[in-house]
Motif scaffolding. Structure first.
Motif, PDB file in Angstrom:
ATOM      1  N   LYS A  42      31.695  -4.898 128.438  1.00  0.00           N
ATOM      2  CA  LYS A  42      29.738  -4.473 127.659  1.00  0.00           C
ATOM      3  C   LYS A  42      29.227  -3.844 127.903  1.00  0.00           C
ATOM      4  CE  LYS A  42      30.542  -8.784 129.013  1.00  0.00           C
ATOM      5  NZ  LYS A  42      30.105 -10.121 128.322  1.00  0.00           N
TER       6      LYS A  42
ATOM      7  N   SER B   9      26.223  -9.550 119.737  1.00  0.00           N
ATOM      8  CA  SER B   9      27.075  -9.191 121.381  1.00  0.00           C
ATOM      9  C   SER B   9      28.656  -8.442 121.033  1.00  0.00           C
ATOM     10  CB  SER B   9      27.171  -9.785 121.837  1.00  0.00           C
ATOM     11  OG  SER B   9      27.571 -11.163 121.742  1.00  0.00           O
ATOM     12  N   SER B 105      23.168  -4.597 125.951  1.00  0.00           N
ATOM     13  CA  SER B 105      24.324  -5.114 127.029  1.00  0.00           C
ATOM     14  C   SER B 105      25.934  -4.526 125.854  1.00  0.00           C
ATOM     15  CB  SER B 105      23.847  -6.217 126.921  1.00  0.00           C
ATOM     16  OG  SER B 105      24.161  -6.987 125.329  1.00  0.00           O
TER      17      SER B 105
END
Lengths: 111, 112
Positions: A42, B9, B105
């Motif tokens: 993360k 992501s 992130s």
């Protein structure tokens, strides 16, 4: 060139224990020092920021100190919980506006 | 503090291809920073991106490999070009200054 070292590299403690993470840096001409938390895979979550003129900052169970003259900072975590398990990074911001990161301390808090 | 939206992501890419990573900030910022975090290692600054000028690259990073765009004060992209397995890392954007830094992130890139 600024170098940042974090000790220990890994730490495992039982739940409820108080603990201290250490960060040292070679060049005391810093603008500020910031502690981050990173969960696996993360991004970074900011925990505490200490300006160069400050000695410590507190947020909840976390307390960070800064001793510029000796090139050291500590992050104190009180009454640790399993949810505190993560990698903790310190970052030193020089007056040039660039952050130098330590390699981190991976903390495991066992239930 | 600023809020950063970073995407994708994660991605799995073939070697030789390119991937563009985007970061959108909810406020106007002068400088944006791009970092790489290789497996098991800490963060290394790739470049600093100012709006309206060429990005400034750190030693070991070149524009041909990591071209950066900064079209306005709230947005930036980093492209990882001609990828190889050694480029497998987490890439993060960041904004901030005297009041500390905020990170996106992260983009977890795997090159196969």
């Amino acid at each position: 060139k600024q170098e940042v070292t974090q000790i220990p590299a890994a730490l495992s403690v039982p739940e409820g224990e108080n603990l201290v993470l250490n960060c040292s840096f070679t060049d005391s001409a810093i603008y500020n020092l910031q502690w981050f938390r990173q969960d696996p895979g993360k991004g970074l979550t900011s925990l505490l920021l200490i300006q160069s003129s400050q000695r410590e900052q507190t947020s909840g169970r976390l307390n960070a100190s800064l001793d510029k003259s000796s090139g050291r900072s500590t992050l104190y975590i009180a009454a640790s919980q399993p949810g505190d398990s993560a990698t903790y990074l310190c970052a030193v911001d020089t007056n040039a506006g660039k952050s130098t990161f330590g390699d981190g301390t991976t903390l495991t808090v066992k239930p | 503090s600023a809020v950063i939206s970073q995407k994708p992501s994660r991605d799995i890419c073939q070697r030789g291809t390119s991937l563009t990573i985007q970061c959108q900030v909810d406020s106007q910022v002068t400088m944006m920073f791009w970092y790489r975090q290789q497996p098991g290692q800490s963060l290394t600054l790739i470049a600093t991106a100012n709006q309206g000028s060429e990005a400034t690259y750190e030693s070991g990073f070149v524009i041909d490999k990591f071209p950066i765009s900064r079209p306005n004060l709230t947005f930036s992209t980093l492209t990882v070009s001609n990828m190889s397995p050694e480029d497998s890392s987490i890439y993060l954007c960041s904004v901030g200054g005297g009041q500390g830094y905020t990170f996106g992130s992260g983009t977890r890139l795997t090159v196969v």
